[in-house]
Design an enzyme around this catalytic site. Structure first.
Site, mmCIF file in Angstrom:
data_model
loop_
_atom_site.group_PDB
_atom_site.id
_atom_site.type_symbol
_atom_site.label_atom_id
_atom_site.label_comp_id
_atom_site.label_asym_id
_atom_site.label_seq_id
_atom_site.Cartn_x
_atom_site.Cartn_y
_atom_site.Cartn_z
ATOM 1 N N HIS A 1 -5.221 0.185 -21.876
ATOM 2 C CA HIS A 1 -4.919 -0.247 -20.511
ATOM 3 C C HIS A 1 -6.182 -0.781 -19.848
ATOM 4 C CE1 HIS A 1 -1.288 2.481 -20.301
ATOM 5 N NE2 HIS A 1 -2.007 3.144 -21.183
ATOM 6 N N TYR A 2 -6.003 -1.522 -18.759
ATOM 7 C CA TYR A 2 -7.107 -1.702 -17.804
ATOM 8 C C TYR A 2 -6.698 -1.089 -16.475
ATOM 9 C CZ TYR A 2 -4.858 -6.172 -16.240
ATOM 10 O OH TYR A 2 -4.008 -7.136 -15.783
ATOM 11 N N THR A 3 -7.712 -0.768 -15.654
ATOM 12 C CA THR A 3 -7.435 0.057 -14.466
ATOM 13 C C THR A 3 -7.145 -0.744 -13.190
ATOM 14 O OG1 THR A 3 -9.794 0.156 -13.959
ATOM 15 C CG2 THR A 3 -8.897 1.954 -15.282
ATOM 16 N N GLU B 1 -7.867 4.192 -20.761
ATOM 17 C CA GLU B 1 -7.980 3.287 -19.607
ATOM 18 C C GLU B 1 -9.374 2.667 -19.624
ATOM 19 O OE1 GLU B 1 -6.033 2.177 -17.208
ATOM 20 O OE2 GLU B 1 -4.302 3.537 -17.117
ATOM 21 N N HIS C 1 -0.509 -1.874 -23.024
ATOM 22 C CA HIS C 1 0.546 -1.438 -22.111
ATOM 23 C C HIS C 1 1.616 -2.524 -21.963
ATOM 24 C CE1 HIS C 1 1.337 0.994 -18.153
ATOM 25 N NE2 HIS C 1 2.278 1.172 -19.061
ATOM 26 N N ASP D 1 -1.471 -5.318 -18.533
ATOM 27 C CA ASP D 1 -2.717 -4.868 -19.151
ATOM 28 C C ASP D 1 -2.573 -4.561 -20.639
ATOM 29 O OD1 ASP D 1 -1.075 -2.722 -18.138
ATOM 30 O OD2 ASP D 1 -2.701 -1.319 -18.500
#
Ligand SMILES: [Zn+2]
Length: 307
Positions: free
Chosen positions: A79-81, A144, A191, A201
């Site tokens: 994921h990225y946040t 993440e 994700h 993401d």
């Protein structure tokens, strides 16, 4: 043929003994390092035992470890946040329904944070599906990565690149998790792969190809196969232009998709998710020859037995 009664019982006993004897006894040598940490010759890495501690009984390790087991963790989800580090920590570590096992900051010298123990379920995937498995929180580890995500300019999405040192950290951690849980290459996913209708993401700037070529992480097509399928592709001719056939091919690779036989909005979003992962130069949700060839090359390599 008529047996006397004692002979009959003797034969029956012999038959019973033969059928019950194990064909091949597997002996596993185990060395307990500490009460809860051990290594064995079938898996010579340190492993942690979570076991009951009872006041009145001893839990014996005489028959430990059985070789009849597999891992509950089957997927690694990246994921990225869309937030800076302090905000990411606040969101992921607070009371609520969002978390992940690991957090990787965007600073080169920062440590990697563990937020949820790997044996617990973190809430990072939400409503999700991959290759017929639903709710991937149950069976995955989530990482993440601190990254700003994207900004929209008119109809374009401009994504934020990931610095090389951050990718190196992601790769090192991912490799370690993949090795320990024996996660299949096709099950190292973003994700947006498992929730393509609502998630973007880690986006097209995430270097999946580099992870595959430099670190042997995740799935990637063979160029030879891609060229083979590219040579076959004839635009506007069935089955190459068939929405149903392409939807089936996406489903075969793992994406959850309704087989509508239409190039509808959902199909477009799922194609875009696929392109973000495997054809990031062209993430418009429209199938071109390369997108078609890449998907078929992936199915040939990884999903030949999926149907
Ligand atoms: Zn996510």
């Amino acid at each position: 043929m008529k047996y006397s009664i004692p002979l009959y019982f003797l034969l029956l006993t012999l038959l019973f003994l033969i059928s019950c004897s194990p064909q091949e006894k597997i002996i596993v040598n185990t060395k307990i390092i500490r009460d809860t940490v051990y290594i064995s010759d079938i898996n010579p890495k340190y492993q942690v035992i979570t076991e009951a501690v009872l006041p009145d009984y001893v839990i014996s390790k005489k028959n430990f470890p059985s070789v009849a087991f597999n891992n509950r963790i089957k997927f690694l989800v990246l994921h990225y946040t869309v937030a800076d580090y302090p905000t990411s920590v606040r969101i992921l570590a607070q009371k609520g329904r969002v978390s992940s096992h690991y957090l990787i900051s965007a600073q080169p010298n920062d440590t990697i944070d563990i937020l949820v123990s790997e044996d617990k379920r973190a809430w990072h995937a939400g409503v999700s599906s991959w290759n017929g498995t639903e709710n991937l929180n149950d069976t995955s580890i989530g990482i993440e990565i601190v990254n700003d995500g994207y900004i929209s300019i008119k109809d374009s999405m401009i994504f934020t690149p990931f610095p090389e040192y951050q990718i190196k950290k992601v790769a090192t951690l991912a490799k370690n998790i993949i090795d320990r849980y024996e996660i299949e290459p096709v099950n190292v996913i973003g994700h947006s792969d498992i929730a393509p209708l609502r998630k973007q993401d880690p986006g097209p700037m995430f270097p999946w190809e580099q992870l595959y070529t430099e670190y042997n992480i995740g799935a990637w097509y063979d160029e030879f196969d891609k060229q083979y399928f590219l040579a076959q592709y004839i635009p506007d001719v069935y089955p190459y232009n068939s929405a149903l056939d392409f939807q089936k091919a996406l489903q075969n690779y793992g994406y959850k998709i309704a087989l509508t036989d239409n190039w509808d909005k959902d199909t477009e979003l799922i194609i875009r998710a696929f392109q973000w992962h495997f054809r990031p130069e062209k993430a418009d949700g429209i199938v071109d020859a390369e997108t078609w060839a890449i998907l078929h090359a992936l199915n040939k390599k990884y999903r030949a037995n999926n149907k």
